[in-house]
Design a protein around this motif. Structure first.
Motif, PDB file in Angstrom:
ATOM      1  N   PHE A  80       0.819  -1.208   0.000  1.00  0.00           N
ATOM      2  CA  PHE A  80       0.000   0.000   0.000  1.00  0.00           C
ATOM      3  C   PHE A  80       0.854   1.259   0.000  1.00  0.00           C
ATOM      4  CE2 PHE A  80      -2.582   3.311   2.085  1.00  0.00           C
ATOM      5  CZ  PHE A  80      -3.714   3.272   1.272  1.00  0.00           C
ATOM      6  N   SER A  81       1.907   1.278   0.807  1.00  0.00           N
ATOM      7  CA  SER A  81       2.705   2.495   0.944  1.00  0.00           C
ATOM      8  C   SER A  81       3.426   2.846  -0.353  1.00  0.00           C
ATOM      9  CB  SER A  81       3.702   2.351   2.097  1.00  0.00           C
ATOM     10  OG  SER A  81       4.446   1.153   1.978  1.00  0.00           O
ATOM     11  N   ASN A  85       2.701   5.875  -3.169  1.00  0.00           N
ATOM     12  CA  ASN A  85       3.773   6.789  -3.582  1.00  0.00           C
ATOM     13  C   ASN A  85       3.902   6.834  -5.098  1.00  0.00           C
ATOM     14  OD1 ASN A  85       4.360   7.289  -0.905  1.00  0.00           O
ATOM     15  ND2 ASN A  85       6.215   6.052  -0.858  1.00  0.00           N
ATOM     16  N   LEU A  86       3.828   5.666  -5.733  1.00  0.00           N
ATOM     17  CA  LEU A  86       3.920   5.600  -7.191  1.00  0.00           C
ATOM     18  C   LEU A  86       2.768   6.362  -7.834  1.00  0.00           C
ATOM     19  CD1 LEU A  86       5.229   4.418  -9.771  1.00  0.00           C
ATOM     20  CD2 LEU A  86       3.759   2.396  -9.458  1.00  0.00           C
ATOM     21  N   GLY A  87       1.571   6.181  -7.302  1.00  0.00           N
ATOM     22  CA  GLY A  87       0.415   6.872  -7.849  1.00  0.00           C
ATOM     23  C   GLY A  87       0.504   8.378  -7.716  1.00  0.00           C
ATOM     24  N   VAL A  88       0.931   8.845  -6.540  1.00  0.00           N
ATOM     25  CA  VAL A  88       1.059  10.289  -6.327  1.00  0.00           C
ATOM     26  C   VAL A  88       2.119  10.871  -7.255  1.00  0.00           C
ATOM     27  CG1 VAL A  88       1.625  12.105  -4.678  1.00  0.00           C
ATOM     28  CG2 VAL A  88       0.245  10.158  -3.945  1.00  0.00           C
ATOM     29  N   ALA A  89       3.225  10.149  -7.451  1.00  0.00           N
ATOM     30  CA  ALA A  89       4.293  10.630  -8.325  1.00  0.00           C
ATOM     31  C   ALA A  89       3.803  10.818  -9.761  1.00  0.00           C
ATOM     32  CB  ALA A  89       5.467   9.665  -8.291  1.00  0.00           C
ATOM     33  N   ALA A  90       2.798  10.043 -10.161  1.00  0.00           N
ATOM     34  CA  ALA A  90       2.270  10.138 -11.529  1.00  0.00           C
ATOM     35  C   ALA A  90       1.087  11.095 -11.631  1.00  0.00           C
ATOM     36  CB  ALA A  90       1.852   8.748 -12.008  1.00  0.00           C
ATOM     37  N   PHE A 189       4.618   8.279   2.023  1.00  0.00           N
ATOM     38  CA  PHE A 189       4.774   7.138   2.916  1.00  0.00           C
ATOM     39  C   PHE A 189       6.206   6.601   2.859  1.00  0.00           C
ATOM     40  CE2 PHE A 189       0.079   6.086   2.007  1.00  0.00           C
ATOM     41  CZ  PHE A 189      -0.347   6.729   3.155  1.00  0.00           C
ATOM     42  N   ASP A 190       6.676   6.066   3.970  1.00  0.00           N
ATOM     43  CA  ASP A 190       7.904   5.292   3.948  1.00  0.00           C
ATOM     44  C   ASP A 190       7.553   3.946   3.307  1.00  0.00           C
ATOM     45  OD1 ASP A 190      10.069   3.601   4.442  1.00  0.00           O
ATOM     46  OD2 ASP A 190      10.484   4.482   6.402  1.00  0.00           O
ATOM     47  N   ALA A 195       2.529  -2.288   4.257  1.00  0.00           N
ATOM     48  CA  ALA A 195       1.111  -2.152   4.605  1.00  0.00           C
ATOM     49  C   ALA A 195       0.985  -2.130   6.125  1.00  0.00           C
ATOM     50  CB  ALA A 195       0.287  -3.304   4.029  1.00  0.00           C
ATOM     51  N   TYR A 196       0.008  -1.357   6.606  1.00  0.00           N
ATOM     52  CA  TYR A 196      -0.304  -1.178   8.023  1.00  0.00           C
ATOM     53  C   TYR A 196       0.620  -0.147   8.684  1.00  0.00           C
ATOM     54  CZ  TYR A 196      -2.688  -5.543   6.992  1.00  0.00           C
ATOM     55  OH  TYR A 196      -3.459  -6.511   6.401  1.00  0.00           O
ATOM     56  N   HIS A 197      -0.008   0.776   9.364  1.00  0.00           N
ATOM     57  CA  HIS A 197       0.646   1.832  10.132  1.00  0.00           C
ATOM     58  C   HIS A 197       1.145   3.003   9.282  1.00  0.00           C
ATOM     59  CE1 HIS A 197       0.705  -0.140  14.099  1.00  0.00           C
ATOM     60  NE2 HIS A 197       1.025   1.065  14.553  1.00  0.00           N
ATOM     61  N   GLU A 198       1.143   2.867   7.950  1.00  0.00           N
ATOM     62  CA  GLU A 198       1.621   3.999   7.156  1.00  0.00           C
ATOM     63  C   GLU A 198       0.687   5.190   7.263  1.00  0.00           C
ATOM     64  OE1 GLU A 198      -1.306   2.038   5.600  1.00  0.00           O
ATOM     65  OE2 GLU A 198       0.594   0.962   5.288  1.00  0.00           O
TER      66      GLU A 198
END
Length: 349
Positions: A80-81, A85-90, A189-190, A195-198
């Motif tokens: 998920f994290s 990140n990949l989606g936001v970068a695009a 996200f790191d 997945a979980y806690h991000e």
């Protein structure tokens, strides 16, 4: 549902540009409905970035042909994290929306969240997530975060009684909006969380830079929620909890909380033996040791970004385990001891 006031946006002559990031993983029966509901959002200029995170159907191929949908990813499950990140970068929007592929938003949900997050002291606005099969009941009104780092959904299976946004320690990653500038400020996200806690990490870091996290009752998303228990989840949840606390909590806070943190570790170790995921608990320790350099570098970075002292931002945390989903042995005694201990030591945090 209140109408979003366009006068609150930086440029009231155009609609706010929102990029909704949706991960396509395996065969998700609600994915097409989820994307279609986002494309039908009112009072925003919407872009859906669909991340192929291991989709096993033709949904990505079909949905990518729709106007307003951009498909990225190579079909590998990045978690998920890293997937977000990949989606936001695009993406190209001024606002970032994270919406689960099994969540369906109402037409005014994104505009309402943008209206709230546009307030000067707000960093993240999260939707009121309801159960898709029982929409009169909440899935989450925001996530709880314990002083020892455990996080869980708040308000599970409750009925909505709020009429105004409320502060929450954590925003549930199933439906949230933040300004692209805030996302970039925190670096997203790191990816090591997987997945979980991000979402808890992003939320607490928001509180630590002096911005609030709000849950908005009239920004609704219906979520096909399933609470799963498996060894890989236990591994990630426990490993990530320790990474979360070790990097975000200040040095004095860690020292003061050392006794209950060690006590919780003992409880979780005993629970792992009892429930059969002891190897996964040990695997988490191994991962943390191998990645100690990354953890040290990340701790230095996130401690440097903090503008609010621990004694202030920690007011959003809870000292009680009150989740119906996870009940470690001796939870009543643990709560009583933790409440008493925290009442004494928090003045020195």
């Amino acid at each position: 549902m209140p109408e979003a006031s366009l006068s609150s946006y930086p440029d009231s002559n155009r609609l706010p540009r929102v990029s909704a990031i949706v991960l396509a993983w395996k065969a998700e029966p609600l994915l097409r409905q989820s994307v279609e509901s986002l494309l039908a959002s009112a009072k925003v200029e919407i872009e859906v970035v669909l991340v192929d995170n291991g989709c096993t159907t033709d949904d990505v191929e079909v949905l990518s042909k729709l106007p307003g949908v951009v498909a990225v990813g190579e079909g590998e499950n990045l978690g998920f994290s890293a997937g977000c990140n990949l989606g936001v970068a695009a993406s190209s929007g001024d606002y970032v929306a994270l919406v689960n592929g099994d969540a369906i938003v109402e037409p005014n949900t994104l505009a309402r969240l943008v209206e709230v997050v546009d307030q000067a002291d707000v960093g993240i606005a999260a939707g009121a997530v309801r159960l898709a099969d029982e929409p009169e009941l909440l899935n989450s009104r925001g996530n709880e975060v314990h002083v020892l780092g455990v996080s869980w959904i708040g308000g599970f299976r409750e009925r909505e009684t709020r009429s105004e946004p409320t502060e929450t320690a954590g925003a549930m990653g199933a439906c949230l909006v933040t300004a692209r500038s805030h996302w970039d400020r925190l670096g997203g996200f790191d990816p090591h969380y997987f997945a979980y806690h991000e979402d808890a990490d992003l939320s607490i870091r928001t509180w630590r830079v002096g911005l609030r996290v709000l849950n908005v009752p009239d920004a609704v998303a219906l979520h096909r929620y399933e609470f799963s228990r498996n060894s890989f989840k236990y591994y990630l949840v426990e490993r990530n909890r320790l990474m979360f606390v070790a990097t975000l909590w200040g040095t004095r806070s860690l020292l003061l909380l050392a006794p209950p943190l060690l006590a919780l570790e003992l409880v979780m170790l005993l629970l792992s033996v009892k429930e059969g995921w002891f190897r996964d608990k040990m695997r988490g320790y191994g991962w943390l040791w191998r990645h100690r350099k990354h953890l040290g570098e990340r701790r230095r970075r996130v401690q440097a970004e903090r503008t609010v002292p621990d004694r202030v931002w920690m007011r959003v945390l809870t000292d009680r385990f009150n989740t119906p989903l996870i009940n470690p042995p001796g939870v009543g005694l643990l709560n009583a001891l933790m409440t008493s201990y925290w009442r004494v030591v928090r003045r020195w945090v």
